[in-house]
Design a protein around this motif. Sequence first.
Motif, mmCIF file in Angstrom:
data_model
loop_
_atom_site.group_PDB
_atom_site.id
_atom_site.type_symbol
_atom_site.label_atom_id
_atom_site.label_comp_id
_atom_site.label_asym_id
_atom_site.label_seq_id
_atom_site.Cartn_x
_atom_site.Cartn_y
_atom_site.Cartn_z
ATOM 1 N N GLY A 1 0.811 -1.212 0.000
ATOM 2 C CA GLY A 1 0.000 0.000 0.000
ATOM 3 C C GLY A 1 0.842 1.258 0.000
ATOM 4 O O GLY A 1 1.823 1.361 0.731
ATOM 5 N N SER A 2 0.455 2.201 -0.847
ATOM 6 C CA SER A 2 1.187 3.454 -0.983
ATOM 7 C C SER A 2 0.716 4.485 0.027
ATOM 8 O O SER A 2 -0.483 4.691 0.190
ATOM 9 C CB SER A 2 0.988 4.003 -2.398
ATOM 10 O OG SER A 2 1.494 5.315 -2.494
ATOM 11 N N ARG A 3 1.671 5.136 0.671
ATOM 12 C CA ARG A 3 1.338 6.226 1.599
ATOM 13 C C ARG A 3 1.056 7.520 0.847
ATOM 14 O O ARG A 3 0.577 8.473 1.429
ATOM 15 C CB ARG A 3 2.493 6.454 2.570
ATOM 16 C CG ARG A 3 2.687 5.330 3.540
ATOM 17 C CD ARG A 3 3.802 5.652 4.508
ATOM 18 N NE ARG A 3 4.068 4.517 5.377
ATOM 19 C CZ ARG A 3 5.123 4.425 6.148
ATOM 20 N NH1 ARG A 3 6.006 5.397 6.171
ATOM 21 N NH2 ARG A 3 5.297 3.366 6.908
ATOM 22 N N ILE A 4 1.376 7.561 -0.439
ATOM 23 C CA ILE A 4 1.199 8.785 -1.221
ATOM 24 C C ILE A 4 0.019 8.664 -2.175
ATOM 25 O O ILE A 4 -0.905 9.457 -2.144
ATOM 26 C CB ILE A 4 2.489 9.140 -2.007
ATOM 27 C CG1 ILE A 4 3.654 9.369 -1.052
ATOM 28 C CG2 ILE A 4 2.266 10.358 -2.899
ATOM 29 C CD1 ILE A 4 3.547 10.586 -0.161
ATOM 30 N N SER A 5 0.017 7.649 -3.037
ATOM 31 C CA SER A 5 -1.043 7.519 -4.046
ATOM 32 C C SER A 5 -2.295 6.840 -3.495
ATOM 33 O O SER A 5 -3.369 6.951 -4.086
ATOM 34 C CB SER A 5 -0.530 6.732 -5.260
ATOM 35 O OG SER A 5 -0.383 5.358 -4.929
ATOM 36 N N GLY A 6 -2.147 6.113 -2.383
ATOM 37 C CA GLY A 6 -3.290 5.397 -1.831
ATOM 38 C C GLY A 6 -3.537 4.048 -2.480
ATOM 39 O O GLY A 6 -4.450 3.326 -2.074
#
Length: 181
Positions: free
Chosen positions: A83-88
């Motif tokens: 899971g990306s902390r930026i793109s979601g």
Amino acid sequence: DPDSTSPDSQVEVIPATPVQQPIVSNLLELYMHDFSEFHPLDLGPDGRFGYPHLDRYWHDPGKHPFLVKVNGKWAGLVLVHRGSRISGDEDVWDVGEFFIARRHRKRGVGTEIALQIWTRFTGRWEVRVMESNAAALRFWQHAVSRFVGQSIQPLRIETGGKFWQIFAFDSKPARSEEHTS
């Protein structure tokens, strides 16, 4: 110096066991000290930065803690999660934290560690770098380009008033795995 990092240094990326959580925690303190140059991190009342929810790396199946040894001695850590902390995007792999002791920097150790991690976790990856951290940006540009076999340009994203560079790429299974019967 026979103990210095050289091109023939033995670099090991080892899954961290729950018993090794204090080692991971100690190395995270060094990482956060370095990172506080670019992000406003404060020491807690106990004189430590602390890392909330570190224990989740041993309980959540989408999180993977690693310790790094160079020539048999502790040299760093990598925390990988889904899971990306930026793109979601929930399906990508993300390098949550990546730390190499200063002694081993600029000697190919970090690139070797990144290549081992990306090879271990196939699929889509996002590597995010604070734009203000020029040294890290140069490192990740080099490591990602080497891994994919061509120069790759990051995407610039602003979130929470900070600018990030995001490298997005795929890690494919090794050929020997693709052709097994």
